[in-house]
Design an enzyme around this catalytic site. Structure first.
Site, PDB file in Angstrom:
ATOM      1  N   GLY A   1       0.783  -1.237   0.000  1.00  0.00           N
ATOM      2  CA  GLY A   1       0.000   0.000   0.000  1.00  0.00           C
ATOM      3  C   GLY A   1       0.812   1.281   0.000  1.00  0.00           C
ATOM      4  N   SER A   2       2.037   1.237  -0.544  1.00  0.00           N
ATOM      5  CA  SER A   2       2.796   2.496  -0.589  1.00  0.00           C
ATOM      6  C   SER A   2       2.113   3.508  -1.509  1.00  0.00           C
ATOM      7  CB  SER A   2       4.249   2.250  -1.008  1.00  0.00           C
ATOM      8  OG  SER A   2       4.335   1.886  -2.358  1.00  0.00           O
TER       9      SER A   2
ATOM     10  N   LYS B   1     -16.785 -14.639  -8.669  1.00  0.00           N
ATOM     11  CA  LYS B   1     -16.307 -13.255  -8.672  1.00  0.00           C
ATOM     12  C   LYS B   1     -17.504 -12.286  -8.672  1.00  0.00           C
ATOM     13  CE  LYS B   1     -12.852 -12.116 -11.311  1.00  0.00           C
ATOM     14  NZ  LYS B   1     -11.645 -11.291 -11.479  1.00  0.00           N
TER      15      LYS B   1
ATOM     16  N   HIS C   1       0.495   0.677 -13.275  1.00  0.00           N
ATOM     17  CA  HIS C   1       1.276  -0.532 -13.568  1.00  0.00           C
ATOM     18  C   HIS C   1       2.751  -0.154 -13.711  1.00  0.00           C
ATOM     19  CE1 HIS C   1       1.876  -4.620 -14.960  1.00  0.00           C
ATOM     20  NE2 HIS C   1       2.691  -4.116 -15.879  1.00  0.00           N
TER      21      HIS C   1
HETATM   22  C1  GRF Z   1       2.848  -0.972  -7.680  1.00  0.00           C
HETATM   23  O1  GRF Z   1       4.109  -1.159  -8.255  1.00  0.00           O
HETATM   24  C2  GRF Z   1       1.803  -0.833  -8.738  1.00  0.00           C
HETATM   25  O2  GRF Z   1       2.284  -0.286  -9.917  1.00  0.00           O
HETATM   26  C3  GRF Z   1       1.390  -2.266  -8.978  1.00  0.00           C
HETATM   27  O3  GRF Z   1       1.450  -2.864  -7.717  1.00  0.00           O
HETATM   28  C4  GRF Z   1       2.410  -2.202  -6.909  1.00  0.00           C
HETATM   29  C5  GRF Z   1       1.757  -1.870  -5.604  1.00  0.00           C
HETATM   30  O4  GRF Z   1       2.688  -1.410  -4.648  1.00  0.00           O
HETATM   31  N1  GRF Z   1       0.107  -2.324  -9.626  1.00  0.00           N
HETATM   32  P1  GRF Z   1       2.181  -0.797  -3.280  1.00  0.00           P
HETATM   33  O5  GRF Z   1       1.328  -1.856  -2.588  1.00  0.00           O
HETATM   34  O6  GRF Z   1       1.395   0.435  -3.586  1.00  0.00           O
HETATM   35  O7  GRF Z   1       3.409  -0.497  -2.490  1.00  0.00           O
END
Ligand code: GRF
Length: 193
Positions: A12-13, A65, A109
């Site tokens: 969740g960064s 789903k 992404h």
């Molecule tokens: C990120 O690199 C994003 O691009 C991808 O998943 C990762 C999530 O990282 N879809 P975080 O959990 O937000 O740290």
């Protein structure tokens, strides 16, 4: 104010960077809800620290789903969510949510799409030996990391870079590009209303 829900499955960064941007007034929106499919995900802690409600669900408790997406949809409607923001949500969005939030689901992404879609994009790019990679923000459609591109930013891969270096560089870009791009999208959406 535009109401957002963030979907995440992991650390969740990016969620944190969005919350910080809202708190600083750089992203003019309300993050109403975190939707999470992993009970041990660190992103849940982050949401609690910021007082953001969490809708946690266990996909294995639902037959399909469509069944869990119906429940998510109810939550999104209860919170009057306008825009769904995927930030490391490790599932494909199904027809239930796609139909209800047409052109209102956005993903980030960690590669320059259409190169390296799917899992471990940074590892894929690193193994391929590309000299340039980057970050893509795009609208979500039924495919895996497909859908119209909204923004991209590139990063150079230096000879001496390890996979971890590349990951750090990409994350740094993500944490700026996601809030600024979402602010732009929100401005465009509000102009249209
Ligand atoms: C990120 O690199 C994003 O691009 C991808 O998943 C990762 C999530 O990282 N879809 P975080 O959990 O937000 O740290």
């Amino acid at each position: 104010m535009m109401n957002l829900a963030v979907f995440a499955s992991g650390s969740g960064s990016n969620f944190e960077s969005l919350v910080n941007a809202v708190e600083k007034g750089q992203l003019k929106a309300d993050i109403k809800l975190l939707v999470c499919d992993k009970k041990d995900a660190y992103v849940i802690e982050r949401a609690k620290n910021h007082g953001i409600p969490v809708f946690l669900f266990q996909p294995k408790n639902y037959p399909t789903k469509a069944a869990f997406e119906e429940e998510i949809l109810c939550e999104l409607q209860n919170w009057n969510v306008d825009l769904v923001v995927l930030a490391g949500y490790m599932r494909l969005i199904g027809p239930t949510l796609l139909a209800a939030f047409e052109h209102r689901i956005i993903n980030i992404h960690p590669s320059l799409l259409p190169a390296f879609p799917g899992l471990d994009a940074i590892g894929q790019a690193f193994e391929a030996g590309v000299k340039v990679s980057g970050v893509t923000i795009h609208y979500v459609d039924a495919g895996m990391d497909t859908g119209p591109i909204i923004a991209q930013e590139s990063v150079k891969v230096e000879e001496s870079d390890t996979k971890e270096d590349l990951q750090r560089k990409i994350q740094q870009i993500e944490h700026d590009l996601y809030p600024t791009t979402l602010q732009r999208v929100i401005e465009q959406m509000t102009r249209r209303v």
